[in-house]
Design a protein around this motif. Structure first.
Motif, short mmCIF file in Angstrom:
data_model
loop_
_atom_site.label_atom_id
_atom_site.label_comp_id
_atom_site.label_asym_id
_atom_site.label_seq_id
_atom_site.Cartn_x
_atom_site.Cartn_y
_atom_site.Cartn_z
N ILE A 195 -42.36 17.77 -17.48
CA ILE A 195 -42.73 17.27 -18.49
C ILE A 195 -42.13 18.28 -20.10
N VAL A 196 -42.86 19.88 -19.08
CA VAL A 196 -42.42 20.91 -20.16
C VAL A 196 -41.11 21.59 -20.34
N TRP A 197 -40.81 21.45 -18.61
CA TRP A 197 -39.24 22.30 -18.33
C TRP A 197 -39.02 21.27 -19.23
N VAL A 198 -38.44 19.85 -19.33
CA VAL A 198 -37.76 18.41 -19.86
C VAL A 198 -37.36 19.48 -21.42
N SER A 199 -38.72 18.99 -21.82
CA SER A 199 -38.89 19.57 -23.38
C SER A 199 -38.23 20.93 -23.64
N THR A 200 -37.93 21.81 -23.04
CA THR A 200 -37.60 23.20 -22.85
C THR A 200 -36.45 24.01 -23.43
N ASN A 201 -35.67 22.88 -21.85
CA ASN A 201 -35.00 23.08 -21.49
C ASN A 201 -34.07 21.52 -21.50
N LYS A 202 -34.08 20.82 -21.81
CA LYS A 202 -32.93 19.51 -21.93
C LYS A 202 -33.03 18.90 -23.40
N GLY A 203 -34.03 19.45 -23.47
CA GLY A 203 -34.37 18.72 -24.98
C GLY A 203 -35.82 18.35 -25.33
N TRP A 204 -36.72 17.97 -26.63
CA TRP A 204 -37.74 17.76 -26.82
C TRP A 204 -38.25 15.95 -26.79
N TRP A 205 -36.87 15.58 -27.63
CA TRP A 205 -36.78 14.79 -26.84
C TRP A 205 -36.62 13.21 -26.19
N ILE A 206 -36.58 14.06 -24.95
CA ILE A 206 -36.48 13.71 -24.01
C ILE A 206 -37.28 13.69 -23.12
N GLY A 207 -38.62 14.42 -23.21
CA GLY A 207 -40.16 15.13 -22.56
C GLY A 207 -40.72 14.05 -23.63
N PHE A 208 -40.06 14.14 -25.27
CA PHE A 208 -41.66 12.68 -25.80
C PHE A 208 -41.01 11.53 -25.04
N LEU A 209 -40.00 11.14 -24.88
CA LEU A 209 -39.45 9.47 -23.95
C LEU A 209 -39.74 9.62 -22.59
N ILE A 210 -39.95 9.99 -22.08
CA ILE A 210 -40.17 10.36 -20.49
C ILE A 210 -42.18 10.35 -20.80
N SER A 211 -42.92 10.93 -21.79
CA SER A 211 -44.55 10.18 -22.30
C SER A 211 -44.79 8.93 -22.50
N LEU A 212 -43.51 8.65 -23.36
CA LEU A 212 -43.82 7.44 -23.62
C LEU A 212 -43.42 6.47 -22.09
N GLY A 213 -42.63 6.46 -22.26
CA GLY A 213 -42.17 6.03 -20.29
C GLY A 213 -43.66 5.60 -19.19
N ALA A 214 -44.29 6.88 -19.54
CA ALA A 214 -45.40 7.32 -18.58
C ALA A 214 -46.94 5.94 -18.99
N THR A 215 -46.65 7.04 -20.43
CA THR A 215 -47.76 5.60 -20.96
C THR A 215 -47.78 4.16 -21.23
N PHE A 216 -47.08 3.83 -20.88
CA PHE A 216 -46.29 2.04 -21.33
C PHE A 216 -46.61 2.55 -19.43
N LEU A 217 -46.07 2.73 -18.39
CA LEU A 217 -46.43 2.62 -17.02
C LEU A 217 -48.32 2.34 -16.90
N GLY A 218 -48.71 3.30 -17.34
CA GLY A 218 -49.66 3.50 -17.49
C GLY A 218 -51.14 1.60 -18.46
N PHE A 219 -50.65 1.43 -18.45
CA PHE A 219 -51.01 1.31 -19.36
C PHE A 219 -50.54 -0.62 -18.86
N LEU A 220 -49.13 -0.75 -18.82
CA LEU A 220 -49.30 -1.93 -17.19
C LEU A 220 -50.74 -2.14 -16.10
N ILE A 221 -50.37 -0.91 -15.33
CA ILE A 221 -51.35 -0.37 -14.70
C ILE A 221 -52.59 -1.05 -14.56
N PHE A 222 -53.10 -0.66 -15.96
CA PHE A 222 -54.25 -1.13 -16.87
C PHE A 222 -54.70 -2.53 -17.02
#
Length: 593
Positions: A195-222
Motif C-alpha cells: 500500500i505504501v508503494w502504491v500510495s507514494t508512486n500511484k496516488g494516495w487515494w488509491i492507497g486509501f481505496l485499497i485500505s477501504l477494500g481490505a477493511t471491508f473484506l476483514g469486516f465480512l470475515i468477522f
C-alpha cells in the motif's frame, strides 16, 4: 449465541456451548485483524508524508498531527471497551464501530482523489481552512472513533473463546495473544510494502481505496464467524460498580475496619451463583475495605454496602494504574519510529539495486523480524521456559513487559547514533547519503521490544481484570499507546519551545523541515535517558504488584484439596480459604501434561 440465551459477564465457563469458541472461532478474528491492519498501519506510517506533500503541513505539524491521530484512536478504544462491557455485546460493538471505520476510509479516499478538496500551498504551518478542513478533520475523527472502538472490544472477544478455568484452554490463551499479534504484524507488513508503494508512486487515494477494500473484506470475515463465537450479554456497568465502592467507602470512612477480614461483607456461598467467581481479600488499599462494612442498623443494598469481591475489583484496577503509567514512555519512543524515523529514511539512500524503497516502507524491517520471531517465541521459548518456571506463558506478563522496556531503551540509543552518522554524512556530501539499511537496527530492536510488551500488556490486562470489566481493562493497553503518542506531541512542542531560547538561530531542536539543520539526535538521547529512569520506576511497581491469581478463589473445593475452617468462620467465609485454581494448582497441572 443461541437466541433467547441470557448470560451475564460471569466466567467463560458459564457460556461455553458445544461447537463454539477455541481457535476455530478466533481464526475469524485473526483474519479481521490482519486485513484491518493492512490499511491502518500502512497509512499511519506514510501519513506524515501525505500531510507534508498533499496537505502542506510543516515538519513538526505533520508529525504532531499523526501522533495526535494515533493518540485519539487508542484513547477512544476505552469507549468501545466500556460499551461492550455495559450496553452491547463485544460482537455488536465491533459491528457499529467497524461501520464507522469503513465510512472514514471512504471519505479519505474521496478527498485524496480530488485536488479541489485539497489545500493550496500557503507557506504556513497549516494550510487547511473551510470545508476542506472540515472534511479532513471529520474523516480523521471518524477513523479514530471507528478504529479505536474496534480495538477496544476485539481482543477481549477473541480471548473470550478460551476458558481460563479449563487447563487446556487456559494454556491456549497465551498462544491466542501471540497469534493475534502475528496476524496484526503480518497484515501490517503487507500494508507498509504494497500500500505504501502504491500510495507514494500511484496516488494516495488509491492507497486509501485499497485500505477501504481490505477493511471491508476483514469486516465480512468477522461477520461470517458469528456462528462460532462465544458471546456474552453485558451486565452491570463497571463504572457503576467502581462508583458504588468509592461512595460507600467515603460514607463509612469513620467506621473502624475489623481486624479479621472475614468479618467484612460477602454474599453467602449458598445464596450466590457459583458461576460468579469471588476474589479474596488483600491488605493493599485498606481504606477501600470500609465499603465492605455493613452498619448494624442499615439494610444491605448496592449503595449501602459492597461485597469483598466488588471492593477487590476496584483494588485490582487501582493496582493496574502504575503499570499503565510505566509503559507510556515506551510508546512515546514508538511514535518517533512512525514519524521522525520515516523522515530520516526519506533523506537516505533507499536503493536496493534498481529498486527504490519508499521511506514509509522502512518499518517493514521490525514487522518481518516479528513475523519470524513470534512463532519461535511461541513454539520454542514458551515451552522451554514453562519447564523451568511452571508458568503457563513461560514468563509472567510483567516480566515480558520489562524485557520490552529494556529493548526500547537500546533502540533509542541506537537511533541517536544512527542520526549522528546520517547527519554527518549528509552535511559532508549530500549527494552520497548513508543507506537506509542503517535504520534497520533501531527498527529491528524496537520490533522485538513491541513483541514482548504489547502481548504482555494485552494478556496481563485481560487475565487480571474482573470478569465484567475485561474489554475496559484490555483497552488500557491502547490507553498507554494513546498517552504515549500524546506525550510525543507534548515533548516535541516543549523541546522546541525551550531549546530555541538557547539557540543562536532562535530555532528549536526539531523546528523546520530540514533534518540536517535540526538536532534530532539530541531528542533521541533525551528519550533514551528518560526511558532508563522510567524502567527503574517500572521495576518498583512491577515488584509491588500483587497478581489476582494469588487471590482469586474457587467456591467449589476439588477432590484432594485440604480446606480447614476456623471454628469462628461461617459458611459465607469459605471462599476466603482456598487459593485460586489459576494459581499454583493450575500451573502445576499444566506443567505435568
Amino acid at each position: 449465541m443461541e437466541e433467547g440465551t441470557k448470560l451475564e459477564y460471569n466466567s467463560v465457563s458459564s457460556y461455553k456451548i458445544k461447537g463454539k469458541g477455541g481457535f476455530r472461532a478466533s481464526s475469524f478474528i485473526y483474519g479481521f485483524v490482519g486485513l484491518d491492519n493492512i490499511g491502518f498501519v500502512a497509512n499511519m506510517v506514510s501519513m506524515v508524508l501525505y500531510l507534508s506533500f498533499k496537505m502542506h503541513f510543516d515538519l513538526s505539524g505533520s508529525a504532531n498531527t499523526v501522533t495526535n491521530l494515533l493518540g485519539s484512536t487508542y484513547l477512544l478504544s476505552i469507549i468501545g471497551g466500556f460499551i461492550s462491557d455495559t450496553y452491547l455485546s463485544r460482537f455488536h460493538t465491533i459491528l457499529i464501530f467497524g461501520t464507522a471505520e469503513i465510512l472514514a476510509w471512504t471519505l479519505m479516499t474521496i478527498q485524496g482523489r480530488y485536488s479541489s478538496l485539497q489545500p493550496q500551498v500557503c507557506g504556513k504551518s497549516n494550510c487547511l481552512e473551510g470545508g476542506i478542513a472540515l472534511l479532513f478533520y471529520g474523516s480523521l475523527c471518524l477513523l479514530a472513533l471507528g478504529t479505536g472502538g474496534v480495538r477496544g472490544a476485539l481482543p477481549a472477544l477473541g480471548a473470550d473463546q478460551f476458558d481460563q478455568n479449563d487447563p487446556n484452554e487456559a494454556k491456549a490463551l497465551g498462544r491466542y495473544f501471540n497469534w493475534l499479534l502475528l496476524s496484526s504484524v503480518s497484515g501490517s507488513a503487507i500494508g507498509v510494502t504494497v500500500i505504501v508503494w502504491v500510495s507514494t508512486n500511484k496516488g494516495w487515494w488509491i492507497g486509501f481505496l485499497i485500505s477501504l477494500g481490505a477493511t471491508f473484506l476483514g469486516f465480512l470475515i468477522f461477520l461470517f464467524g458469528k456462528p462460532f463465537y462465544r458471546l456474552q450479554v453485558p451486565a452491570e456497568s463497571p463504572l457503576t460498580r467502581i462508583l458504588q465502592v468509592i461512595t460507600v467507602a467515603i460514607r463509612n470512612r469513620k467506621l473502624q475496619s475489623p481486624e479479621n477480614p472475614e468479618e467484612l461483607y460477602e454474599i453467602n456461598v449458598k445464596e450466590s451463583d457459583s458461576s460468579k467467581p469471588k476474589i479474596a481479600h488483600t491488605d493493599q488499599f485498606r481504606y477501600l475495605d470500609k465499603a465492605a462494612i455493613l452498619p448494624k442498623t442499615v439494610e444491605p443494598t448496592q449503595w449501602t454496602v459492597c461485597t469483598v469481591t466488588k471492593v477487590e475489583e476496584v483494588k485490582i484496577l487501582t493496582r493496574m494504574m502504575p503499570i499503565i503509567a510505566s509503559t507510556i514512555l515506551m510508546n512515546t519512543c514508538l511514535a518517533q519510529l512512525q514519524t521522525f524515523s520515516v523522515q530520516q529514511g526519506y533523506r537516505m539512500n533507499r536503493h536496493f539495486g534498481s529498486f527504490e524503497i519508499p521511506a514509509p516502507s522502512v518499518p517493514v524491517i521490525p514487522l518481518l523480524f516479528m513475523c519470524f520471531l513470534i512463532p519461535i517465541y511461541d513454539f520454542v521459548f514458551v515451552p522451554f521456559a514453562r519447564k523451568i518456571t511452571n508458568h503457563p506463558s513461560g514468563i509472567t506478563q510483567l516480566q515480558r513487559v520489562g524485557v520490552g522496556l529494556v529493548l526500547s531503551i537500546i533502540s533509542m540509543g541506537i537511533a541517536a547514533l544512527v542520526e549522528i552518522k546520517r547527519k554527518h554524512q549528509s552535511l559532508k556530501n549530500p549527494l552520497e547519503p548513508i543507506h537506509v539499511f542503517w535504520l534497520s537496527f533501531q527498527y529491528g530492536i524496537f520490533g522485538i521490544a513491541d513483541m514482548f510488551t504489547l502481548v504482555g500488556m494485552l494478556e496481563f490486562f485481560y487475565k487480571e481484570a474482573p470478569e465484567g470489566m475485561r474489554s475496559l481493562s484490555t483497552s488500557f493497553t491502547w490507553i498507554s499507546l494513546s498517552f504515549g503518542y500524546y506525550l510525543s506531541s507534548v515533548f516535541v512542542d516543549i523541546i522546541n519551545s525551550v531549546t530555541k531560547r538557547f539557540s543562536q538561530s532562535n530555532k528549536g531542536w526539531l523546528a523546520g523541515q530540514d533534518l540536517d539543520q535540526n538536532n534530532l539526535q539530541l531528542f533521541y538521547w533525551f528519550l533514551a535517558i528518560l526511558s532508563c529512569l522510567n524502567f527503574i520506576n517500572y521495576l518498583y511497581w512491577a515488584s509491588w504488584y500483587k497478581y489476582k491469581s494469588d487471590d482469586k478463589l474457587d467456591t467449589k473445593p476439588k477432590s484432594g484439596d485440604n480446606v480447614t475452617l476456623p471454628k469462628s468462620a461461617s459458611v459465607s467465609r469459605v471462599p476466603f480459604l482456598k487459593a485460586n485454581e489459576n494459581d499454583a494448582a493450575d500451573v502445576s497441572s499444566i506443567g505435568h501434561k
